[in-house]
Design a protein around this motif. Structure first.
Motif, PDB file in Angstrom:
ATOM      1  N   GLU A   1       0.848  -1.191   0.000  1.00 42.66           N
ATOM      2  CA  GLU A   1       0.000   0.000   0.000  1.00 42.66           C
ATOM      3  C   GLU A   1       0.883   1.240   0.000  1.00 42.66           C
ATOM      4  OE1 GLU A   1      -3.689  -2.163  -0.043  1.00 42.66           O
ATOM      5  OE2 GLU A   1      -3.057  -0.170  -0.609  1.00 42.66           O
ATOM      6  N   ALA A   2       0.671   2.159   0.916  1.00 40.32           N
ATOM      7  CA  ALA A   2       1.486   3.374   0.939  1.00 40.32           C
ATOM      8  C   ALA A   2       2.950   3.042   1.200  1.00 40.32           C
ATOM      9  CB  ALA A   2       0.968   4.326   2.008  1.00 40.32           C
ATOM     10  N   MET A   3       3.817   3.792   0.539  1.00 41.74           N
ATOM     11  CA  MET A   3       5.255   3.680   0.746  1.00 41.74           C
ATOM     12  C   MET A   3       5.796   5.079   0.968  1.00 41.74           C
ATOM     13  SD  MET A   3       6.186   0.862  -2.208  1.00 41.74           S
ATOM     14  CE  MET A   3       7.610   0.126  -1.395  1.00 41.74           C
ATOM     15  N   GLY A   4       6.923   5.174   1.640  1.00 41.05           N
ATOM     16  CA  GLY A   4       7.428   6.513   1.916  1.00 41.05           C
ATOM     17  C   GLY A   4       8.861   6.536   2.383  1.00 41.05           C
ATOM     18  N   TRP A   5       9.333   7.759   2.570  1.00 42.31           N
ATOM     19  CA  TRP A   5      10.687   7.995   3.055  1.00 42.31           C
ATOM     20  C   TRP A   5      10.638   8.896   4.279  1.00 42.31           C
ATOM     21  CZ3 TRP A   5      14.868   5.509   1.146  1.00 42.31           C
ATOM     22  CH2 TRP A   5      14.733   4.883  -0.099  1.00 42.31           C
ATOM     23  N   TYR A   6      11.446   8.549   5.261  1.00 46.17           N
ATOM     24  CA  TYR A   6      11.620   9.353   6.462  1.00 46.17           C
ATOM     25  C   TYR A   6      13.113   9.626   6.618  1.00 46.17           C
ATOM     26  CZ  TYR A   6       6.852   8.021   7.781  1.00 46.17           C
ATOM     27  OH  TYR A   6       5.493   7.842   7.797  1.00 46.17           O
ATOM     28  N   ARG A   7      13.453  10.593   7.447  1.00 48.69           N
ATOM     29  CA  ARG A   7      14.872  10.848   7.703  1.00 48.69           C
ATOM     30  C   ARG A   7      15.084  11.267   9.144  1.00 48.69           C
ATOM     31  NH1 ARG A   7      15.783  16.379   4.085  1.00 48.69           N
ATOM     32  NH2 ARG A   7      14.622  17.810   5.468  1.00 48.69           N
ATOM     33  N   GLN A   8      16.289  11.011   9.613  1.00 47.12           N
ATOM     34  CA  GLN A   8      16.658  11.418  10.964  1.00 47.12           C
ATOM     35  C   GLN A   8      18.034  12.055  10.912  1.00 47.12           C
ATOM     36  OE1 GLN A   8      16.306   8.333  13.916  1.00 47.12           O
ATOM     37  NE2 GLN A   8      16.397   9.797  15.601  1.00 47.12           N
ATOM     38  N   GLY A   9      18.061  13.364  11.129  1.00 49.58           N
ATOM     39  CA  GLY A   9      19.321  14.087  11.141  1.00 49.58           C
ATOM     40  C   GLY A   9      19.993  13.994  12.494  1.00 49.58           C
ATOM     41  N   PRO A  10      21.252  14.430  12.559  1.00 49.30           N
ATOM     42  CA  PRO A  10      22.003  14.374  13.816  1.00 49.30           C
ATOM     43  C   PRO A  10      21.288  15.151  14.923  1.00 49.30           C
ATOM     44  CG  PRO A  10      23.451  14.904  11.975  1.00 49.30           C
ATOM     45  CD  PRO A  10      22.051  14.964  11.445  1.00 49.30           C
TER      46      PRO A  10
ATOM     47  N   LYS B   1      18.302  14.921  15.891  1.00 49.76           N
ATOM     48  CA  LYS B   1      16.914  15.260  15.583  1.00 49.76           C
ATOM     49  C   LYS B   1      16.024  14.023  15.651  1.00 49.76           C
ATOM     50  CE  LYS B   1      18.142  19.028  12.431  1.00 49.76           C
ATOM     51  NZ  LYS B   1      17.967  19.554  11.043  1.00 49.76           N
ATOM     52  N   LEU B   2      14.720  14.263  15.727  1.00 46.74           N
ATOM     53  CA  LEU B   2      13.760  13.173  15.659  1.00 46.74           C
ATOM     54  C   LEU B   2      13.559  12.749  14.204  1.00 46.74           C
ATOM     55  CD1 LEU B   2      11.068  14.556  18.135  1.00 46.74           C
ATOM     56  CD2 LEU B   2      12.798  12.820  18.593  1.00 46.74           C
ATOM     57  N   ARG B   3      13.099  11.511  14.017  1.00 41.24           N
ATOM     58  CA  ARG B   3      12.786  11.056  12.666  1.00 41.24           C
ATOM     59  C   ARG B   3      11.596  11.859  12.141  1.00 41.24           C
ATOM     60  NH1 ARG B   3      12.553   4.678  11.366  1.00 41.24           N
ATOM     61  NH2 ARG B   3      14.540   4.928  12.476  1.00 41.24           N
TER      62      ARG B   3
ATOM     63  N   ARG C   1      20.915  20.277   0.125  1.00 38.44           N
ATOM     64  CA  ARG C   1      21.448  21.265   1.047  1.00 38.44           C
ATOM     65  C   ARG C   1      22.090  20.566   2.226  1.00 38.44           C
ATOM     66  NH1 ARG C   1      15.586  24.288   1.437  1.00 38.44           N
ATOM     67  NH2 ARG C   1      15.480  25.072  -0.730  1.00 38.44           N
ATOM     68  N   PRO C   2      23.006  21.229   2.916  1.00 35.39           N
ATOM     69  CA  PRO C   2      23.620  20.600   4.095  1.00 35.39           C
ATOM     70  C   PRO C   2      22.585  20.137   5.123  1.00 35.39           C
ATOM     71  CG  PRO C   2      24.888  22.509   3.452  1.00 35.39           C
ATOM     72  CD  PRO C   2      23.670  22.500   2.566  1.00 35.39           C
ATOM     73  N   GLU C   3      21.479  20.861   5.245  1.00 34.35           N
ATOM     74  CA  GLU C   3      20.454  20.481   6.213  1.00 34.35           C
ATOM     75  C   GLU C   3      19.681  19.227   5.803  1.00 34.35           C
ATOM     76  OE1 GLU C   3      20.811  23.476   4.780  1.00 34.35           O
ATOM     77  OE2 GLU C   3      18.862  24.383   4.264  1.00 34.35           O
ATOM     78  N   ASP C   4      19.918  18.728   4.592  1.00 36.16           N
ATOM     79  CA  ASP C   4      19.319  17.451   4.177  1.00 36.16           C
ATOM     80  C   ASP C   4      20.132  16.263   4.687  1.00 36.16           C
ATOM     81  OD1 ASP C   4      18.615  19.001   1.025  1.00 36.16           O
ATOM     82  OD2 ASP C   4      17.178  18.576   2.633  1.00 36.16           O
ATOM     83  N   THR C   5      21.295  16.529   5.269  1.00 38.06           N
ATOM     84  CA  THR C   5      22.118  15.454   5.811  1.00 38.06           C
ATOM     85  C   THR C   5      21.359  14.687   6.879  1.00 38.06           C
ATOM     86  OG1 THR C   5      24.194  16.608   5.348  1.00 38.06           O
ATOM     87  CG2 THR C   5      24.225  14.930   7.104  1.00 38.06           C
ATOM     88  N   ALA C   6      21.261  13.379   6.692  1.00 40.12           N
ATOM     89  CA  ALA C   6      20.488  12.536   7.597  1.00 40.12           C
ATOM     90  C   ALA C   6      20.620  11.084   7.182  1.00 40.12           C
ATOM     91  CB  ALA C   6      19.007  12.939   7.577  1.00 40.12           C
ATOM     92  N   VAL C   7      20.140  10.206   8.036  1.00 37.50           N
ATOM     93  CA  VAL C   7      19.923   8.818   7.639  1.00 37.50           C
ATOM     94  C   VAL C   7      18.492   8.735   7.115  1.00 37.50           C
ATOM     95  CG1 VAL C   7      19.851   6.413   8.365  1.00 37.50           C
ATOM     96  CG2 VAL C   7      21.556   7.965   9.356  1.00 37.50           C
TER      97      VAL C   7
END
Length: 121
Positions: A32-41, A43-45, A86-92
């Protein structure tokens, strides 16, 4: 069992592009739904983008106009094209999929292993 395997992370300069992929495998009746999440240094996911099986998309305000989510229903794969990074996109970055294993199993949420994206000069 169901596995989500991510690929495509790495190091890129500001303004550059990367494409993440996430393939679901195993016993899958329907994704069904699929997506992307990220967690920066430190920060919360946070949610980055989602896409329904029918192709409807949502984006976090911070990535609108720069990131594009897409999917292949036939291959149970979701993609994230990231431009003008951008640098602020840095994350897992983690992919997520809501999957029915059989027609009457109900659905479960599954997560990828995480991909490091580093934007730096």
């Amino acid at each position: 069992q169901v596995q989500l395997v991510e690929s495509g992370g790495g190091l890129v300069q500001p303004g550059g592009s990367l494409r993440l992929s996430c393939a679901a495998s195993g016993t899958i009746f329907r994704a069904e739904a699929m997506g992307w999440y990220r967690q920066g240094p430190g920060k919360l996911r946070e949610l980055v983008a989602t896409i329904t099986r029918g192709g409807s998309t949502t984006y976090a305000d911070s990535v609108k106009g720069r990131f594009t989510i897409s999917r292949s229903n036939a291959e149970n794969t979701v993609y994230l094209q990231m431009n003008s990074l951008r640098p602020e996109d840095t994350a897992v970055y983690y992919c997520n999929a809501r999957i029915w294993r059989t027609s009457n199993s109900g659905y479960n949420d599954y997560w990828g292993q995480g991909s490091q994206v580093t934007v730096s000069s």
